[in-house]
Scaffold this active site. Structure first.
Site, PDB file in Angstrom:
ATOM      1  N   GLY A 289     -87.593  -3.072 -22.942  1.00 34.09           N
ATOM      2  CA  GLY A 289     -86.196  -2.712 -23.130  1.00 34.09           C
ATOM      3  C   GLY A 289     -85.766  -2.781 -24.585  1.00 34.09           C
ATOM      4  O   GLY A 289     -86.558  -3.093 -25.479  1.00 34.09           O
ATOM      5  N   ILE A 291     -83.587  -4.873 -26.235  1.00 35.69           N
ATOM      6  CA  ILE A 291     -83.652  -6.203 -26.823  1.00 35.69           C
ATOM      7  C   ILE A 291     -85.061  -6.769 -26.728  1.00 35.69           C
ATOM      8  O   ILE A 291     -85.584  -7.352 -27.692  1.00 35.69           O
ATOM      9  CB  ILE A 291     -82.648  -7.148 -26.133  1.00 35.69           C
ATOM     10  CG1 ILE A 291     -81.214  -6.663 -26.378  1.00 35.69           C
ATOM     11  CG2 ILE A 291     -82.806  -8.570 -26.645  1.00 35.69           C
ATOM     12  CD1 ILE A 291     -80.793  -6.686 -27.833  1.00 35.69           C
ATOM     13  N   SER A 337     -93.285  -7.770 -12.211  1.00 36.58           N
ATOM     14  CA  SER A 337     -91.857  -7.934 -11.951  1.00 36.58           C
ATOM     15  C   SER A 337     -91.493  -9.412 -11.994  1.00 36.58           C
ATOM     16  O   SER A 337     -92.276 -10.276 -11.566  1.00 36.58           O
ATOM     17  CB  SER A 337     -91.491  -7.360 -10.572  1.00 36.58           C
ATOM     18  OG  SER A 337     -90.171  -7.722 -10.207  1.00 36.58           O
ATOM     19  N   ALA A 359     -85.564 -11.377 -21.100  1.00 41.63           N
ATOM     20  CA  ALA A 359     -84.679 -10.246 -21.389  1.00 41.63           C
ATOM     21  C   ALA A 359     -84.670  -9.224 -20.275  1.00 41.63           C
ATOM     22  O   ALA A 359     -83.997  -8.194 -20.396  1.00 41.63           O
ATOM     23  CB  ALA A 359     -85.113  -9.584 -22.701  1.00 41.63           C
ATOM     24  N   LYS A 405     -70.296  -9.763 -21.043  1.00 40.25           N
ATOM     25  CA  LYS A 405     -69.713  -9.309 -19.776  1.00 40.25           C
ATOM     26  C   LYS A 405     -69.777 -10.394 -18.707  1.00 40.25           C
ATOM     27  O   LYS A 405     -69.175 -10.248 -17.636  1.00 40.25           O
ATOM     28  CB  LYS A 405     -70.424  -8.040 -19.300  1.00 40.25           C
ATOM     29  CG  LYS A 405     -70.177  -6.847 -20.219  1.00 40.25           C
ATOM     30  CD  LYS A 405     -70.964  -5.644 -19.794  1.00 40.25           C
ATOM     31  CE  LYS A 405     -70.644  -4.446 -20.688  1.00 40.25           C
ATOM     32  NZ  LYS A 405     -70.939  -4.691 -22.125  1.00 40.25           N
ATOM     33  N   GLY A 446     -77.174   1.252 -30.726  1.00 39.77           N
ATOM     34  CA  GLY A 446     -78.397   2.014 -30.544  1.00 39.77           C
ATOM     35  C   GLY A 446     -79.206   1.648 -29.335  1.00 39.77           C
ATOM     36  O   GLY A 446     -80.260   2.241 -29.092  1.00 39.77           O
ATOM     37  N   SER A 447     -78.772   0.669 -28.534  1.00 37.36           N
ATOM     38  CA  SER A 447     -79.544   0.324 -27.340  1.00 37.36           C
ATOM     39  C   SER A 447     -79.383   1.427 -26.299  1.00 37.36           C
ATOM     40  O   SER A 447     -78.436   2.216 -26.327  1.00 37.36           O
ATOM     41  CB  SER A 447     -79.068  -1.011 -26.765  1.00 37.36           C
ATOM     42  OG  SER A 447     -77.731  -0.914 -26.317  1.00 37.36           O
ATOM     43  N   SER A 448     -80.328   1.479 -25.377  1.00 37.16           N
ATOM     44  CA  SER A 448     -80.282   2.530 -24.356  1.00 37.16           C
ATOM     45  C   SER A 448     -79.016   2.387 -23.527  1.00 37.16           C
ATOM     46  O   SER A 448     -78.676   1.299 -23.078  1.00 37.16           O
ATOM     47  CB  SER A 448     -81.514   2.432 -23.449  1.00 37.16           C
ATOM     48  OG  SER A 448     -81.550   1.175 -22.784  1.00 37.16           O
ATOM     49  N   VAL A 451     -72.846   3.433 -26.349  1.00 40.94           N
ATOM     50  CA  VAL A 451     -72.005   4.582 -26.672  1.00 40.94           C
ATOM     51  C   VAL A 451     -72.534   5.362 -27.866  1.00 40.94           C
ATOM     52  O   VAL A 451     -72.328   6.577 -27.956  1.00 40.94           O
ATOM     53  CB  VAL A 451     -70.552   4.142 -26.935  1.00 40.94           C
ATOM     54  CG1 VAL A 451     -69.934   3.561 -25.691  1.00 40.94           C
ATOM     55  CG2 VAL A 451     -70.457   3.169 -28.097  1.00 40.94           C
TER      56      VAL A 451
END
Length: 619
Positions: A289, A291, A337, A359, A405, A446-448, A451
């Site tokens: 991912g 991060i 997983s 992460a 969040k 810039g993370s997937s 915005v």
């Protein structure tokens, strides 16, 4: 546009030789004429031997020393210095001939005049030829631009653009009053206040920012000024890129969106990172991912004994391995997983893992809102299983990557991460050797799914930019800075800690969208500018989305040794009570009872306040 003119090398050399054939005898004549103040003095008639001798000896020195091999179009000061030395050698040769032969010698001061005149003629001729070639090569019409920054970088950029077929520098802009009114290579240096007048005078709407080492706060202030004037901005590369040879100073590019943050990165405290990474076995879950992959990149720089990249996406893991394998021979990619507790414990034990950075998570709010059971299973129970396996295997440090969040969440994703934080705090009470902590921060540029890539894609497509609400604000940090701070925060772990990263000042997303449009060289289409390029549409808040995010649940936090890392004190329910609720929640997930799971989630995370229309109708 004028066609590019390229002279044949033999023709160019012949032209230079012909010019020197005129300059050499002319310099001999002028050395006598200026010394004796008469056009054709008697002593010159006696020294006529100097004309053929200077011509033959001079052309020989020029040919042997390689004077005709240089590219006249790119001649600079070094070429002129070399020409001065060649002419000095020619003068010395003529003096020796006059001293060692019975030939009549000119007045002694005429030798100096000869050397100076010959240097002036040969250098001036080459400069004239150079500028003529430059004039013939460059297009007749080039785009006028300003260079912001009249320092060393600005001077280098001006020199690089001398032959540019695209740009013509008409003025330097600098906020240093000591430079105002002066010139840099014949280009005037003007204050920023004169930008509107200069723009109208030259018809210029583009600025080249040549301040690679300026502080981010000042850089953002300059960008704000330029955008207020509706000027398009291009920037030179960073100094480290230029110094390493990866790019050139005239490789102009759009201003990086990170410059809009206005914050300077704090140098890492090496002892903090080394204590958790150097010569240790480190495992990163969710290594493919945004991060997780950046954590892996930075960990490889600190020489771990082994880096284990644990990821369930085969393609993401493959890409990471291809990137890091050349610089990290100890990289071990493992598919798996975090919901497979036994496999994780086996990996921890087999490779003697000492530090885990967890992460792995589903982070996209709308997707988790539409798939709440999968979000809870992966984010909350995945964290529990990974942490329990770490405790059983004797891992020293377990770090949960959390999110802002999770503070007073209004969506399932945030609530699942808050539940994961409570699980970490609860498990710490059961752990004797493993230190468990969590690091909480906001959005990363810039993370997937963030915005910034979305806005960039929409701008490339011609718009419109879709924005959920005009008043929405967010904290932003670059991915490398966030990963670096996570590594340092883990060194402070004592057990059950909540670390907060200083995210700086929040950014209004509407302002971010407008700035990105302007940085792309386009204009915003709105009521005030109906002929603009890109329109901004507000679509309304998505389910579970907040206008602003927070990092603290309570107001209590303390500083650490790092200025951008703080430690919070937050209460968590007793582990025994939390366990009972987790058992019921797990059963609801296994039964695919979404309504029951969401009710239990509200009980386990009392701060979770979803919108009224999102609440399940039955318990």
């Amino acid at each position: 546009m004028r066609q590019q003119v390229i002279l044949n090398p033999l023709f160019r050399r012949g032209l230079l030789v012909a010019f020197d054939c005129v300059a050499l005898p002319l310099s001999v004549w002028s050395s006598f004429a200026f010394r004796l103040a008469t056009p054709w003095p008697q002593q010159l008639r006696e020294c006529e031997w100097m004309f053929p001798t200077a011509l033959i000896l001079g052309l020989g020195i020029y040919l042997i020393s390689g004077q005709y091999k240089g590219l006249t179009r790119y001649s600079g000061s070094l070429s002129l210095y070399q020409m001065t030395l060649r002419n000095l050698a020619l003068t010395a040769g003529l003096v020796l001939i006059a001293l060692m032969t019975p030939l009549p010698a000119p007045p002694r001061s005429s030798w100096l005049i000869f050397w100076l005149m010959l240097t002036a003629l040969t250098a001036g001729g080459r400069l004239l030829l150079r500028d003529t070639l430059v004039y013939l090569v460059i297009p007749q019409r080039r785009q006028p631009v300003f260079i912001y920054g009249a320092g060393a970088a600005g001077a280098q950029l001006l020199a690089s653009l001398r032959l540019s077929p695209r740009y013509r520098v008409v003025a330097f802009i600098d906020d240093n009053p000591d430079l105002w009114g002066r010139h840099l290579n014949a280009i005037p240096i003007q204050p920023p206040q004169r930008l509107p007048r200069l723009r109208n005078r030259f018809g210029c709407d583009q600025v080249l920012l040549a301040m690679p080492s300026v502080a981010k706060a000042r850089r953002r202030h300059i960008l704000d000024q330029l955008q207020m004037e509706d000027l398009r901005v291009l920037s030179i590369p960073a100094l480290d890129e230029i110094a390493s040879g990866r790019t050139r100073i005239d490789d102009l590019r759009p201003v990086a969106i990170t410059d809009l943050l206005g914050r300077d990165p704090v140098p890492p405290q090496l002892n903090l990172i080394q204590s958790c990474v150097r010569d240790r076995v480190v495992l990163v879950t969710g290594a493919g991912g945004s991060i997780g992959s950046e954590l892996c990149r930075q960990i490889t720089c600190w020489q771990p004994r082994q880096l284990i990249a644990f990821e369930q996406s085969e393609f993401a893991l493959y890409q990471l391995e291809q990137e890091l394998r050349p610089t990290c021979p100890s990289l071990l990619p493992i598919l798996g997983s975090v919901l497979d507790r036994d496999r994780l414990e086996q990996i921890y034990r087999r490779y003697h893992v000492e530090t885990v950075y967890h992460a792995a998570a589903y982070k996209h709010v709308p997707l988790v809102e539409a798939n709440p059971l999968e979000g809870l299973l992966n984010n909350s129970f995945g964290t529990r299983l990974a942490a329990e396996a770490a405790i059983q295997a004797g891992v020293e440090t377990f770090v949960l990557i959390s999110t802002d969040k999770a503070v007073r969440p209004t969506n399932v994703m945030g609530a699942s991460k808050r539940l994961a934080e409570q699980i970490i705090q609860g498990l710490q009470s059961e752990s004797e050797h493993t230190r468990l902590c969590m690091v909480r921060f906001g959005n990363v540029l810039g993370s997937s799914g963030s915005v910034v890539p979305l806005f960039e894609k929409q701008i490339r497509a011609g718009g419109p930019i879709t924005l959920t609400h005009p008043e929405i604000i967010r904290y932003f940090m670059t991915i490398p800075e966030a990963a670096q701070l996570v590594l340092q925060a883990s060194a402070f772990a004592e057990g059950g800690d909540v670390f907060l990263l200083d995210m700086g000042e929040p950014i209004k997303i509407l302002d971010l969208a407008r700035q990105m449009i302007r940085l792309s060289g386009l204009t915003v289409r709105d009521e005030n500018n109906p002929q603009g390029d890109i329109e901004i549409h507000c679509t309304g808040l998505r389910p579970g989305e907040k206008l602003y995010e927070e990092l603290l649940i309570s107001a209590e936090d303390q500083p650490t040794q790092h200025p951008l890392i703080r430690r919070a004190q937050e209460n968590a329910p007793p582990w025994v009570d939390l366990q009972q609720g987790l058992v019921q929640l797990e059963q609801a997930i296994q039964q695919q009872n979404e309504s029951r799971a969401l009710v239990l989630l509200r009980q386990l995370v009392p701060d979770y306040q979803p919108a009224i229309e999102q609440l399940p109708s039955a318990a």
